[in-house]
Structure formats: C-alpha cells, structure tokens
Design an enzyme around this catalytic site. Structure first.
Site, PDB file in Angstrom:
ATOM      1  N   ASN A 210      36.221  -8.073  99.810  1.00 55.64           N
ATOM      2  CA  ASN A 210      36.275  -6.657 100.282  1.00 55.64           C
ATOM      3  C   ASN A 210      37.663  -6.246 100.516  1.00 55.64           C
ATOM      4  OD1 ASN A 210      37.079  -7.714 103.030  1.00 55.64           O
ATOM      5  ND2 ASN A 210      35.042  -8.483 103.169  1.00 55.64           N
ATOM      6  N   ARG A 211      38.049  -5.220 100.880  1.00 55.69           N
ATOM      7  CA  ARG A 211      39.461  -4.515 100.943  1.00 55.69           C
ATOM      8  C   ARG A 211      39.990  -5.026 102.453  1.00 55.69           C
ATOM      9  NH1 ARG A 211      38.909   1.541 100.245  1.00 55.69           N
ATOM     10  NH2 ARG A 211      40.931   1.527 100.427  1.00 55.69           N
TER      11      ARG A 211
END
Length: 412
Positions: A210-211
């Site tokens: 994920n970011r």
C-alpha cells in the site's frame, strides 16, 4: 510557515559540525537564523562557516556591537532558540543562570520556547548532576531532547549521541507550530507504536502493498519519546525514514510479522498506537519462483487472497481476556473514503464501534492526502462519543495533538 527568528546556539562538542546542517535546513525553510557559538564551539567549526550559512555575523562575547545591546536584543526578538549540541557544561551553566558569554546571556533574556539537544558521552549524560540539570530545565519549561544512542567519540557507543539534524529541525518546527513548549508528561509510560505499510509476498520478486510511508507513525513515536515515554516502534515499509532518537525500532515486513511483533511487545506496554497500514489480505499461495509472464492473455495467473488477522481487534480481545494486564489505552488509525453508503466519518464511527478501542484517528485519503505527504489532518473519535477535528499541519503537529489526547486519557 511564515518567517520566524531562530537563534541556534552551538556549544563546544565534537557534534558541533552537525549544527551546520541544522542551520542550513532552518534557513532553507525560510527562517532568519542567528548562530551564537561558544568560544569552545569555534574550535570545532569556524565563525566563517556559520556566517556563510546563516547570512548573519557571528559573535561569542557580550562586548561586541555593544551599542545594539545584543545580549538582550537577540533574546527579546527570538521566536525560538535551539541549542545543538548542548554539552554537559552548557546545560550546567544554563541551570545556574550564568551569563558569561553571548549564548548564555541570551538564554536569560528569551521568553520564547527553548530547545536543548544534548550531546555528550554516556557517563556524562547519566551522571546525577546532568540528570538533575535536565530535570531543572524541563521544570522551567525548556524542551530537552532525549539523545540518540550510537557511536560516540572514539570507539564508545551508547546514549548521548546528538540526534540527526533532520530530527532536531522537525521538533523545532513543532514548537513553532504549537506555539508552546512540548510537555515532558509521558515519563514512566511504555508505548508500543506501529508504522508503515506491510508487504505481502506474491513471489520472490513481487508483493502486494500500500501507499503508506510510515511518516505519521514515526512522528507519534518521536513525539512520545521526547515527552518521556519508553517507546518501541514496529516499522513496516517506511521508505528509508530515519529511526527516531531514543526509540527501540523493530523492523518487519508482512502483516503476519507485524502481528507477531505486537503479540511479543504488547504485554509490557501501557499504550498501543496502531498507526501502521496493515494489509487486510495476502496471497493464499506464495510462489517459490518468479511468476513468468505468458504471451497468451488466457494464461495470465489469478491470485487467490485470504484475510489477514485483524491485529488491532486482536489486541482489544487480548486485553479483554486479561492477556495485556498493563494496557491502559489502545488507539487505532483508519484511512477512509466516502462511498454510496456514507461519508468518511460514517465509516469511521462504525469502525470505532467494531474495533472496540479507546480512540480512532481518522484520515480522509485520496490524491495528495494522508499517504506519502508531510502534512495531514483528520479527526479523533473517542469511545465516549467525543469527536475532535485535527487541524491541517505537519504530521509531527498532528502526532503531538494525538499524544495530548492520549495523555489526557491516561490522566482521567
């Protein structure tokens, strides 16, 4: 942030060279910086270096430019004073109220926040005289950073190392944003913080991630430690962030590894802050060799996903079952978007009720928001129904407001 007048004091220690980077970072942020070294500091870094970096003349004594009364005027005009490095001698002189050079005289005239960043050998840092001096300065409202642990002069290692300039700059900015001192109110509290995104392996090359950058969790750990807490930070993918000073950092990769680390460290903790972005799902099967790309789209592999354990909910259950006897507060984080069923707060309220923790910090995510940026905003939702907006600002400022709320919760 609008331009501020910052005084950087530099005492005579080997770490004085790090003050050059500190001055550069503060001036590049748009602030007016005046450097006040001691005579001993100039034996490590010359006046010309500080003058070139700050754009202001450098003096050490009170008998230079007397017509401008610098030993009074500099302190009266300052918005912040940062002393880095602050040696054992400098701390002692500040406690005694000495005014035998321009730096110590200025420390007597300032009424703005003062940040000391100590640097000395471990034995000096732990000596009862230094311990008492630090406590006195904190009692007077000054912020005295906990030093980093690491290589000191020569072959010695241990606590007493000056934190990196980036960390000092971050905390200096926090004082300017808060407009008041950072309280030393978490002494004796053991805190477990998780940060960063997890990576769920698909094959030896690829992963599902994920970011999350980990910046918000690192900020919480940093602020907690500098407010006196004993902090363990479980860090996932954090994109090369510098580990906070005075924090025990445990690096992990996957959600399962994060869960194992929380299970290991949570029984000793008083507070758990789950700021990590933990993957909800992982591949059911991890290939032992790289999955090859086929020329035929019909042969494209499909990935079966299975649900990861909910680490936050698991901690709440473990406390209810008596497995976490020392745990007094559990704080969750939620990155949310609105949808056809409701807005961000609608989903956040449901999540708080579902998770069962004392507090939930909520971020609205999207392009340029929350992830991979240095600023943040959101809300703090409490189990008692209280909802508090978190103003837009640096992630360190947001962390300090979160710690304020945790402190109030512990005191209640």
């Amino acid at each position: 942030m609008e331009q501020k007048r910052i005084v950087v004091g530099v005492a005579g220690g080997i770490a004085a060279y790090k003050a050059c980077t500190l001055v550069r970072q503060l001036t590049e942020a748009g602030h007016s910086v005046r450097v006040l070294p001691t005579e001993s500091a100039l034996k490590f870094v010359g006046a010309a270096t500080f003058e070139a970096l700050s754009g202001h003349p450098v003096h050490t004594g009170v008998f230079e430019n007397v017509d401008q009364v610098p030993h009074v005027r500099i302190g009266q005009d300052a918005d912040l004073v940062v002393v880095a490095p602050a040696t054992a001698d400098l701390l002692a002189r500040a406690v005694a109220g000495r005014a035998d050079d321009l730096l110590t005289a200025t420390l007597l005239t300032v009424r703005c926040p003062v940040l000391f960043a100590p640097a000395m050998h471990t034995e000096m840092w732990l000596h009862p005289a230094t311990v008492a001096n630090v406590a006195t300065l904190r009692g007077r409202g000054a912020v005295v950073l906990e030093p980093a642990s690491g290589r000191l002069t020569g072959a010695d290692t241990g606590p007493g190392r000056l934190p990196e300039a980036e960390e000092i700059t971050t905390l200096a900015r926090l004082l300017l944003e808060r407009g008041d001192a950072l309280p030393y109110d978490m002494a004796g509290v053991k805190v477990l913080v998780t940060a960063g995104g997890t990576r769920e392996p698909l094959d030896p090359v690829r992963f599902i991630g994920n970011r999350s950058s980990g910046k918000q969790g690192y900020a919480v750990a940093r602020v907690m430690a500098q407010r006196g807490a004993e902090v363990t930070l479980i860090a996932g993918n954090t994109a090369g962030l510098v580990d906070p000073a005075a924090v025990n950092v445990v690096h992990i990769g996957s959600a399962a590894q994060l869960g194992d680390a929380v299970s290991k460290h949570a029984p000793e903790a008083n507070v758990l802050v789950m700021a990590a972005a933990v993957a909800d799902f992982r591949p059911a099967h991890v290939a032992t060799a790289k999955i090859k790309k086929s020329a035929d789209d019909a042969d494209a592999p499909s990935v079966e996903l299975v649900r990861n354990d909910d680490v936050l909910a698991g901690a709440v259950r473990a406390r209810a079952d008596g497995q976490l006897p020392n745990m007094r507060a559990i704080v969750g984080f939620a990155a949310e978007t609105g949808d056809a069923n409701g807005d961000v707060l609608f989903h956040a309220r449901a999540k708080l009720k579902r998770k069962g923790c004392e507090m939930l910090v909520v971020n609205a995510v999207g392009e340029g928001r929350a992830f991979e940026v240095d600023h943040n905003d959101g809300w703090m939702l409490s189990a008692d129904g209280t909802e508090t907006a978190l103003e837009h600002g640096s992630k360190t400022l947001m962390a300090s407001r979160i710690v304020d709320a945790i402190g109030a919760l512990l005191r209640s």
